[in-house]
Design an enzyme around this catalytic site. Structure first.
Site, mmCIF file in Angstrom:
data_model
loop_
_atom_site.group_PDB
_atom_site.id
_atom_site.type_symbol
_atom_site.label_atom_id
_atom_site.label_comp_id
_atom_site.label_asym_id
_atom_site.label_seq_id
_atom_site.Cartn_x
_atom_site.Cartn_y
_atom_site.Cartn_z
ATOM 1 N N ASN A 1 11.199 -2.915 -4.247
ATOM 2 C CA ASN A 1 9.894 -2.603 -3.669
ATOM 3 C C ASN A 1 10.053 -2.555 -2.155
ATOM 4 O OD1 ASN A 1 7.250 -2.486 -2.803
ATOM 5 N ND2 ASN A 1 6.718 -4.573 -3.448
ATOM 6 N N LYS B 1 7.862 -1.686 -0.011
ATOM 7 C CA LYS B 1 6.601 -1.973 0.687
ATOM 8 C C LYS B 1 6.379 -0.943 1.793
ATOM 9 C CE LYS B 1 7.418 -6.777 -0.408
ATOM 10 N NZ LYS B 1 6.944 -8.126 -0.300
ATOM 11 N N HIS C 1 0.487 -5.543 -7.468
ATOM 12 C CA HIS C 1 1.282 -6.437 -6.615
ATOM 13 C C HIS C 1 0.334 -7.378 -5.884
ATOM 14 C CE1 HIS C 1 3.917 -7.835 -3.423
ATOM 15 N NE2 HIS C 1 4.929 -7.443 -4.172
ATOM 16 N N GLU D 1 0.223 -8.329 -2.980
ATOM 17 C CA GLU D 1 -0.219 -7.836 -1.660
ATOM 18 C C GLU D 1 -1.349 -6.820 -1.809
ATOM 19 O OE1 GLU D 1 3.653 -6.757 -0.167
ATOM 20 O OE2 GLU D 1 4.213 -8.872 -0.124
ATOM 21 N N GLU E 1 5.682 -12.633 -10.502
ATOM 22 C CA GLU E 1 5.982 -12.837 -9.086
ATOM 23 C C GLU E 1 5.087 -13.943 -8.526
ATOM 24 O OE1 GLU E 1 7.949 -9.259 -7.135
ATOM 25 O OE2 GLU E 1 5.804 -8.958 -6.948
ATOM 26 N N GLY F 1 8.774 -13.243 -0.295
ATOM 27 C CA GLY F 1 9.107 -13.150 1.125
ATOM 28 C C GLY F 1 9.245 -14.485 1.828
ATOM 29 N N SER G 1 11.782 -13.531 -3.614
ATOM 30 C CA SER G 1 12.951 -14.036 -2.882
ATOM 31 C C SER G 1 14.249 -13.970 -3.682
ATOM 32 C CB SER G 1 12.697 -15.468 -2.384
ATOM 33 O OG SER G 1 11.662 -15.476 -1.415
ATOM 34 N N GLY H 1 11.985 -7.367 -3.117
ATOM 35 C CA GLY H 1 11.385 -6.813 -1.913
ATOM 36 C C GLY H 1 12.426 -6.675 -0.809
HETATM 37 C C1 PEP Z 1 7.997 -8.324 -3.762
HETATM 38 O O1 PEP Z 1 7.335 -8.020 -2.792
HETATM 39 O O2 PEP Z 1 7.756 -7.807 -4.850
HETATM 40 C C2 PEP Z 1 9.060 -9.297 -3.578
HETATM 41 C C3 PEP Z 1 9.546 -9.864 -4.636
HETATM 42 O O3 PEP Z 1 9.451 -9.547 -2.289
HETATM 43 P P1 PEP Z 1 10.701 -10.453 -1.829
HETATM 44 O O4 PEP Z 1 11.870 -10.123 -2.728
HETATM 45 O O5 PEP Z 1 10.946 -10.063 -0.418
HETATM 46 O O6 PEP Z 1 10.283 -11.870 -1.990
#
Ligand code: PEP
Length: 252
Positions: free
Chosen positions: A11, A13, A95, A97, A165, A171, A211, A232
């Site tokens: 992703n 973003k 998601h 976000e 998630e 993040g 993460s 991400g």
């Molecule tokens: C995401 O935004 O779907 C995500 C998992 O981000 P990150 O891997 O940066 O934590």
């Protein structure tokens, strides 16, 4: 061995302009014949160039959101048929976000997933609890509620992927324990089986996201109901994403 799809999804973003397409080339060169599905979801501006660039390579392209209507007066939005028209084959929906920044409800996510299915896209439906909800021991209630309201009735293993998630892991560098991941993924699997039956419920892939890095991917992929990852930050560079893909390939 499970016959479920294994998916390494990235992703991007709101990151990446045309120059970043070189990362696709690097990934395609390193994984010419992947044993897993590699899916990258760049910003909408890069969907068409990405699908053109990856034509003939085994890398799938997806969007990050879609409207529930096929067309109309919705300034700034894009529809599922528009995403399909670029050559993309999937779309991330719900998601955290989007849920936080745009107040998206689970019911809206369900309608978007239906629209994605009608357009022939795989809907990658995200869900997860906040830190407060976990601390209050409400994780499974939250996930159960999000599943019931976000997942439409027409789901199957071809048109739907679930991503767990935890919001507090996205993040942040904080990753749940393998026990915590196991508990939630087993719960999601059980709910899928209860709703869609043994065969279909067992066939839908469940990804972990939050993460995921080259350093922790192999451990996470040992969890039975983890069928891949939604990544991400570590998906932006082929140097980081490639070892995660390799870890998934080596996990079964
Ligand atoms: C995401 O935004 O779907 C995500 C998992 O981000 P990150 O891997 O940066 O934590």
């Amino acid at each position: 061995m499970s016959q479920r799809r294994r998916i390494a999804a990235g992703n991007w973003k709101m990151n990446g302009s045309t120059a970043a397409l070189a990362e696709f080339d690097a990934l395609a060169a390193r994984h010419p014949d992947p044993r897993v599905d590699i899916l990258i979801c760049p910003p909408a501006t890069l969907l068409s160039p990405a699908t053109r660039r990856m034509d003939g390579h085994n890398i799938l392209i997806g969007g990050q959101d879609c409207h529930c209507a096929p067309s109309g007066a919705h300034t700034g939005d894009i529809s599922a048929p528009m995403i399909a028209d670029t050559g993309a084959t999937a779309v991330i929906l719900g998601h955290s976000e989007r849920r936080e920044d745009h107040g998206e409800t689970s019911e809206q996510v369900r309608d978007k997933a239906r629209a994605a299915h009608v357009a022939g896209l795989t809907a990658l439906i995200c869900m997860g609890e906040s830190e407060d909800q976990r601390d209050a021991d409400n994780t499974l209630d939250i996930i159960g509620g999000q599943m019931a309201a976000s997942i439409p009735d027409d789901c199957n293993a071809e048109n739907t992927v679930i991503a767990y998630e935890p919001i507090w892991a996205i993040g942040t560098g904080h990753v749940p324990t393998l026990g915590q991941i196991t508990e939630v993924h087993d719960f999601i699997r059980a709910r899928l089986i209860r709703r869609f039956g043994e065969t279909a419920g067992n066939a839908i892939a469940i990804l972990y996201g939050g993460s995921v890095k080259p350093s922790n991917a192999s451990d996470i992929f040992t969890v039975a109901n983890v069928d891949g990852a939604l990544v991400g930050g570590a998906s932006l560079k082929a140097d980081d994403f490639s070892p995660i893909i390799s870890a998934l390939e080596g996990s079964f």
